[in-house]
Design an enzyme around this catalytic site. Sequence first.
Site, PDB file in Angstrom:
ATOM      1  CG  HIS A  29      -1.948  -1.116   1.163  1.00  0.00           C
ATOM      2  ND1 HIS A  29      -2.883  -1.250   0.165  1.00  0.00           N
ATOM      3  CD2 HIS A  29      -2.125  -2.182   1.981  1.00  0.00           C
ATOM      4  CE1 HIS A  29      -3.621  -2.341   0.379  1.00  0.00           C
ATOM      5  NE2 HIS A  29      -3.172  -2.921   1.482  1.00  0.00           N
ATOM      6  CD  GLU A  44      -3.300  -9.035   5.428  1.00  0.00           C
ATOM      7  OE1 GLU A  44      -3.471  -7.909   5.929  1.00  0.00           O
ATOM      8  OE2 GLU A  44      -2.573  -9.198   4.443  1.00  0.00           O
TER       9      GLU A  44
HETATM   10  C1  3PY Z   1      -3.745  -4.560   7.735  1.00  0.00           C
HETATM   11  O1  3PY Z   1      -3.997  -4.009   8.820  1.00  0.00           O
HETATM   12  O2  3PY Z   1      -4.546  -5.249   7.108  1.00  0.00           O
HETATM   13  C2  3PY Z   1      -2.424  -4.393   7.140  1.00  0.00           C
HETATM   14  O3  3PY Z   1      -2.128  -5.021   6.156  1.00  0.00           O
HETATM   15  C3  3PY Z   1      -1.486  -3.391   7.726  1.00  0.00           C
HETATM   16  O4  3PY Z   1      -1.021  -2.529   6.725  1.00  0.00           O
HETATM   17 MG    MG Z   2      -3.704  -5.914   5.138  1.00  0.00          MG
END
Ligand code: 3PY
Ligand code: MG
Length: 258
Positions: A46, A150
């Site tokens: 990002h 994530e």
């Molecule tokens: C998230 O919080 O999903 C990240 O990838 C941190 O940049």
């Molecule tokens: Mg992320």
Amino acid sequence: MSRASLVERLRGSELLLSSWSTVPDPLVAETLARDRWDACTIDLQHGMMGYAEARAMVMAITGVGKPAMARLPLDGLSMAARMLDIGVEGIIAPMINCAADVAALVDALRYPPDGNRSWGAYRAMAVGGLGREAYLAEANRRVALFAMIETREAVANLETIAATPGLAGLFVGPSDLTISMTQGRTYEPDGEPDVLEAMREVVAVAKAHGLCPGIFTPNAQQAALRIAYGFRFVTVGSDLAFMAAGSASALNTLRQSN
Ligand code: 3PY
Ligand code: MG
């Protein structure tokens, strides 16, 4: 290389704090690297840099003796290999959802017999002060690979992800994890008990597998909360966030008094 390598430090018990660079400028990266960070991470997912800018930033960071790390773009395995070739010591791979994702990462970034990384780490050898044979012998041990946890799927597969050989740590992306676990309702983990519980589970599973538990945090306050959970590799804020906070703080002081 005289200092302990990043990978050795990640295996220990100390807390490691990393800066997080999104601005495509070596002077900004170098300014952070001169502060007391243990490592400096460049965000190629990002952040706003391409390869040429990332290379200049890695040179600036390693030039002041700090370990450079890179968070990859999605599908970033070829970029990851190029980052290792110029002396990056740690790779943070986003959206790792299962053991097969880890295996692909390890395969691309380790030399045989552990993987199929391709030869050409000319700057990395110079930075590490290693000849070719020594680099080949040591590279697989020296590279620190983090799998980003994530998604809900990754949390369900934590055990098999952690058990796949080749990782140095698990690294939570709190925003995406929250978005995934709340079905897009929010990106903010605090106030979401399931998400906070998943973070604690990442710490426990990482520790049980001898891996370093890591996490991204947007500021020092959240970093302190996550450190209390047991996270040991913590990225804090970002270059842009620090600049905005410093600017706002100066203006708050001056506008209130005038
Ligand atoms: C998230 O919080 O999903 C990240 O990838 C941190 O940049
Ligand atoms: Mg992320």
